[in-house]
Design a protein around this motif. Sequence first.
Motif, PDB file in Angstrom:
ATOM      1  N   UNK A   1       9.770  -1.426  -1.878  1.00  0.00           N
ATOM      2  CA  UNK A   1      10.281  -0.802  -3.101  1.00  0.00           C
ATOM      3  C   UNK A   1       9.184  -0.003  -3.797  1.00  0.00           C
ATOM      4  N   UNK A   2       9.494   1.248  -4.099  1.00  0.00           N
ATOM      5  CA  UNK A   2       8.554   2.103  -4.820  1.00  0.00           C
ATOM      6  C   UNK A   2       8.622   1.808  -6.308  1.00  0.00           C
ATOM      7  N   UNK A   3       7.509   2.031  -6.980  1.00  0.00           N
ATOM      8  CA  UNK A   3       7.524   1.938  -8.428  1.00  0.00           C
ATOM      9  C   UNK A   3       8.341   3.112  -8.973  1.00  0.00           C
ATOM     10  N   UNK A   4       9.165   2.843  -9.940  1.00  0.00           N
ATOM     11  CA  UNK A   4      10.085   3.854 -10.476  1.00  0.00           C
ATOM     12  C   UNK A   4       9.333   5.054 -11.037  1.00  0.00           C
ATOM     13  N   UNK A   5       9.892   6.235 -10.780  1.00  0.00           N
ATOM     14  CA  UNK A   5       9.417   7.443 -11.419  1.00  0.00           C
ATOM     15  C   UNK A   5       8.272   8.162 -10.758  1.00  0.00           C
ATOM     16  N   UNK A   6       7.832   7.711  -9.584  1.00  0.00           N
ATOM     17  CA  UNK A   6       6.673   8.345  -8.968  1.00  0.00           C
ATOM     18  C   UNK A   6       7.017   9.236  -7.776  1.00  0.00           C
TER      19      UNK A   6
ATOM     20  N   UNK B   1      11.348  11.899  -0.738  1.00  0.00           N
ATOM     21  CA  UNK B   1      10.311  10.976  -0.251  1.00  0.00           C
ATOM     22  C   UNK B   1      10.854   9.562  -0.127  1.00  0.00           C
ATOM     23  N   UNK B   2      11.670   9.154  -1.086  1.00  0.00           N
ATOM     24  CA  UNK B   2      12.234   7.809  -1.052  1.00  0.00           C
ATOM     25  C   UNK B   2      13.246   7.636   0.074  1.00  0.00           C
TER      26      UNK B   2
ATOM     27  N   UNK C   1       2.898   4.468   4.884  1.00  0.00           N
ATOM     28  CA  UNK C   1       2.278   3.487   4.004  1.00  0.00           C
ATOM     29  C   UNK C   1       1.839   4.292   2.793  1.00  0.00           C
ATOM     30  N   UNK C   2       2.340   3.935   1.621  1.00  0.00           N
ATOM     31  CA  UNK C   2       2.099   4.727   0.419  1.00  0.00           C
ATOM     32  C   UNK C   2       1.478   3.880  -0.679  1.00  0.00           C
ATOM     33  N   UNK C   3       0.824   4.561  -1.614  1.00  0.00           N
ATOM     34  CA  UNK C   3       0.253   3.879  -2.774  1.00  0.00           C
ATOM     35  C   UNK C   3       0.127   4.846  -3.920  1.00  0.00           C
ATOM     36  N   UNK C   4      -0.052   4.277  -5.099  1.00  0.00           N
ATOM     37  CA  UNK C   4      -0.427   5.084  -6.252  1.00  0.00           C
ATOM     38  C   UNK C   4      -1.654   4.445  -6.860  1.00  0.00           C
TER      39      UNK C   4
END
Length: 146
Positions: free
Chosen positions: A27-32, A37-38, A79-82
Amino acid sequence: MATIETGTVFMVRDGDVTAATITLTPEAEAGLWTDDELSEPSMFINKLTVARSHAGQNVGGRLIDWAGDRAYRASAKWLRLDAWTMNEGLQRYCLRQGFEHVRTVREGGAVNGGPRVSGWLAQRPAAPTAHGFVDQTAAPELISRA
């Protein structure tokens, strides 16, 4: 607490010591991230910490490799990050770990959301790797996107 209960927090143990932790989630953090992409199967590193007692031993790099391997086994493409927008040292570290900068979401410019402090977005392909950790957790669930 919720991430522990959902099984997305993982620990690296060195004997009786917790050497590192990582939070890895589908799950991605909302709004990024954009809707396009999602729609791509991805796993997201939300937190990564290494105990000072284990600094300088590439534990973080190997743990990122483990996360990429786990994402690959879950059929994720990315693999993603912020990271924090102001933490240039962390951003350079991520780039050295094979991540590619996607964009930086600035205050008030988040996609589908509000202002962010951690809006430096990066990704690298999910891929099998020899990370050297003994994984004692269940195999990841396969990622599916509609």
